[in-house]
Design a protein around this motif. Structure first.
Motif, short mmCIF file in Angstrom:
data_model
loop_
_atom_site.label_atom_id
_atom_site.label_comp_id
_atom_site.label_asym_id
_atom_site.label_seq_id
_atom_site.Cartn_x
_atom_site.Cartn_y
_atom_site.Cartn_z
N LEU A 227 -5.93 -7.96 -42.40
CA LEU A 227 -5.84 -9.19 -41.61
C LEU A 227 -6.90 -9.21 -40.51
CD1 LEU A 227 -4.12 -11.78 -41.22
CD2 LEU A 227 -2.81 -10.50 -39.51
N ALA B 52 -4.64 -11.66 -48.18
CA ALA B 52 -5.24 -11.55 -46.84
C ALA B 52 -6.51 -12.38 -46.76
CB ALA B 52 -5.54 -10.09 -46.52
N LEU C 144 1.81 -10.76 -45.43
CA LEU C 144 1.04 -9.69 -46.10
C LEU C 144 1.90 -8.45 -46.32
CD1 LEU C 144 -2.50 -9.69 -44.44
CD2 LEU C 144 -1.85 -10.47 -46.70
N LYS D 38 1.42 -14.55 -40.51
CA LYS D 38 0.52 -14.17 -41.60
C LYS D 38 0.66 -12.67 -41.91
CE LYS D 38 -2.89 -17.82 -40.77
NZ LYS D 38 -2.82 -18.43 -42.10
N TYR D 39 0.83 -11.86 -40.86
CA TYR D 39 0.97 -10.42 -41.10
C TYR D 39 2.28 -10.11 -41.84
CZ TYR D 39 1.80 -5.49 -40.39
OH TYR D 39 2.08 -4.18 -40.60
#
Length: 667
Positions: A299, A209, A243, A239-240
């Protein structure tokens, strides 16, 4: 060989220390975070533990007796909290899931030869459950009662026969746990295993993150990515997902390692224990909502970071804050219920704890997973909303000192940034944790007055003064209309009804009110008109001014510029509840904080929220005896009365406060 010149080593060390201490977030991690998290965790855990043990003591300990009851009835009655129940099978009474006994006694009466005749001897076997805190706590009381009875019988017989203690044993005690040592150890270790599983799994998302935003910003690759046709929301979603996959993958690897470890360590246990695939899948299901939630929060924290180091400083408090509710799973006799299933993080820990302990129930488990996924969805939505702000996700100039705490509008006026407002709030919270208890312990009423004025209001006003921020803009001060004032009064009445309903039908069935909380309520109960007026000033008017200036003033006004109105209301409500340092009333204060924030945003003034706050506290203090009598009545009547008051007051009040749908202003 190179000679070390220690004077130059000292110069380099002093230079590096100077650079480190210039960074405000390094100071935050060194000073403010430990000063807040340890006391908050200690207060929350100690209060929950005391509440759990008080509930156990009030409920008492049922002792299932197999055999003659009369010889031991008097002994049990002398020890408070023990309740005898005659059964045909004491061990079965302990194992049943429906109203189980805490302890069991097997009593056998026999006659023994004594000098000069025959006498009675009782053989008593105590059955207890090593895996149950209730049973272990009751064992101490039962053992004390039986030892006192044995001593009394021994003394009586010695007096009759003039014998030494070695010559006579009127009562023989034996103890046996009905749970194997392996199962008891696993049950006691279950909450620690749950917390360890979640924290180790989150490590898979922690550093990724940081690198996904702060690392890219340092490498100069984030800005080119933001300039592509891909929207900011799509970038944040990608991006999430990355993660979340990393966190879940780490959790799966941890579960595999846990299965192999338990299989290795417990293969020779009696009875043998293992972690079957179905149980491992349920553990993954329990941990998934927490991993999804915290991944979104990490995030979100990374979006505010200006560098890799900055991201570490921001994310560590998020990581540690998630640990606080998880630690509540260590409280004795704390099991997953439909109410606790709504508490984020804690619900997953209790799910895993009950699953490993063999006491998981279907409905609370379903509610825990569903509510956890709901909270995760809210966190994802908040992160996506924040990421869409160009001033957050884009490139930013690094500032230090007061310049990092305030910003300048195009018209030249200064205002507090969210970072600055959170810094002032952190100082106030640290003062509440370390100074307020001493002030209130010295003198309760004077201590409450000093707490509000010196520890809450003064830091907020000083911060505005030092930052050269106008009071009107910094606190959101603006006049309100008569219609808005009437709406605020109605919301204050309805909010009190809703808070009392939550207290009566949600909190009381789940947790016993802590003894300190009840003593505080009794100490603040007015005894006469003069005391009532004093308490209204200290407990109603003063909190409405001081707490609103900090939470709906400084915090809300700074947060809404960065996060938007809804997220700012939620953040200010959460921090408002945290400021009271009272885990037992946290949900009630959080609900009130949401209403206060909504009123301040709709009315564009903290005067509306201050009026609601004052009305709520005034009615609670002035009508204390009447409210106690109302809450003591049967449930259906109280249920309807509180919900009716809440619905009427909140409905009409919010209607009067709500802005005009077209203009955004009050109609």
């Amino acid at each position: 060989m190179t000679t070390i010149r220690w004077s130059r080593v000292a110069v380099v060390a002093l230079k590096e220390l100077h650079d480190m201490l210039r960074d405000r977030r390094t100071l935050l991690m060194m000073v403010l975070v430990p000063a807040l998290l340890y006391p908050l965790g200690g207060v929350a855990l100690s209060q929950l533990a005391r509440s759990a043990m008080d509930r156990i003591d009030r409920q008492g300990y049922v002792v299932a007796i197999q055999g003659p009851l009369e010889p031991l009835r008097a002994a049990l009655l002398r020890q408070p909290g023990l309740h005898a129940q005659l059964v045909s099978n004491a061990e079965a009474a302990l194992r049943t899931d429906r109203e189980p006994a805490a302890l069991g006694l097997r009593v056998h009466r026999s006659e023994v030869e004594l000098p000069g005749g025959r006498g009675e001897q009782l053989a008593v076997e105590i059955l207890y459950d090593e895996a149950s805190p209730r049973s272990r706590a009751g064992l101490v009381r039962l053992r004390k009662a039986l030892e006192a009875e044995a001593e009394a019988r021994r003394s009586e017989r010695l007096a009759q026969l003039q014998l030494s203690p070695q010559q006579i044993t009127p009562l023989v005690l034996k103890e046996r746990s009905i749970t194997s040592e392996t199962r008891a150890a696993l049950t006691q270790l279950a909450p620690a295993l749950a917390i360890l599983l979640i924290l180790l799994s989150l490590m898979g998302a922690f550093y990724p993150a940081i690198d996904l935003i702060a690392g890219e910003r340092e490498r100069g690759t984030l800005e080119p990515l933001l300039c592509t046709p891909t929207s900011r929301l799509e970038i944040a979603a990608g991006k999430y997902v990355c993660l979340a996959v990393l966190a879940l993958g780490t959790c799966i690897l941890n579960l595999v390692a846990l299965s192999l470890t338990t299989g290795l360590l417990l293969r020779n246990a009696d009875p043998p224990l293992s972690l079957p695939p179905l149980q491992a899948a349920l553990l993954l299901l329990a941990a998934t909502p927490v991993l999804l939630l915290v991944s979104a929060l990490l995030l979100l924290a990374a979006a505010f970071a200006q560098s890799f180091k900055d991201a570490q400083n921001l994310m560590t408090p998020v990581y540690l804050a998630c640990l606080l509710p998880a630690l509540a799973g260590l409280v004795p006799e704390q099991h997953l219920s439909s109410g606790l299933a709504l508490v984020p993080v804690l619900s997953s820990v209790l799910f895993i704890k009950d699953l490993l302990g063999g006491s998981l129930k279907l409905l609370p488990g379903f509610v825990a997973v569903a509510s956890g996924l709901f909270y995760a969805a809210l966190a994802v939505a908040l992160a996506a909303r924040v990421f869409e702000h160009a001033e957050i996700s884009g490139a930013r100039r690094v500032e230090h000192g007061v310049a990092a705490l305030t910003a300048q509008d195009p018209d030249g006026r200064r205002r507090f940034t969210l970072t600055g407002a959170l810094g002032v709030y952190g100082l106030c919270l640290a003062l509440m944790l370390h100074v307020a208890p001493r002030l209130q312990g010295w003198n309760l009423r004077l201590g409450l007055l000093l707490t509000e004025v010196l520890l809450i209001l003064t830091p907020a006003l000083l911060a505005l003064r030092l930052g050269h921020v106008p009071l009107r803009e910094g606190l959101g001060l603006a006049p309100i209309t008569a219609r808005q004032a009437a709406g605020a009064v109605l919301v204050g009445m309805g909010g009190l009804g809703l808070a009392l309903w939550l207290f009566r039908f949600v909190l009381q069935p789940l947790l016993e009110p802590p003894a300190e909380y009840m003593r505080l309520l009794d100490a603040l109960r007015p005894r006469g008109t003069k005391q009532l007026l004093v308490l209204l000033g200290i407990g109603a008017i003063l909190p409405a001014v001081c707490e609103e200036s900090l939470c709906r003033g400084l915090l809300l006004q700074a947060a809404r510029r960065t996060l938007g109105r809804r997220a700012a209301v939620a953040l200010s409500a959460f921090l408002f509840a945290l400021l009271h340092v009272d885990p037992y009333r946290f949900s009630m204060v959080l609900l009130l904080g949401c209403l206060l924030g909504l009123a301040a945003v709709w009315a564009e003034s903290i005067l509306a929220s201050a009026l609601i706050h004052a009305v709520n506290n005034t009615l609670a203090l002035a009508l204390g005896d009447m409210l106690d009598a109302c809450l003591a009545r049967p449930g259906a009547t109280v249920h309807l009365a509180l919900l009716g008051t809440a619905a009427l007051g909140l409905g009409l009040g919010l209607l009067l406060l709500r802005p005009h749908p077209r203009t955004g202003r009050m109609g």
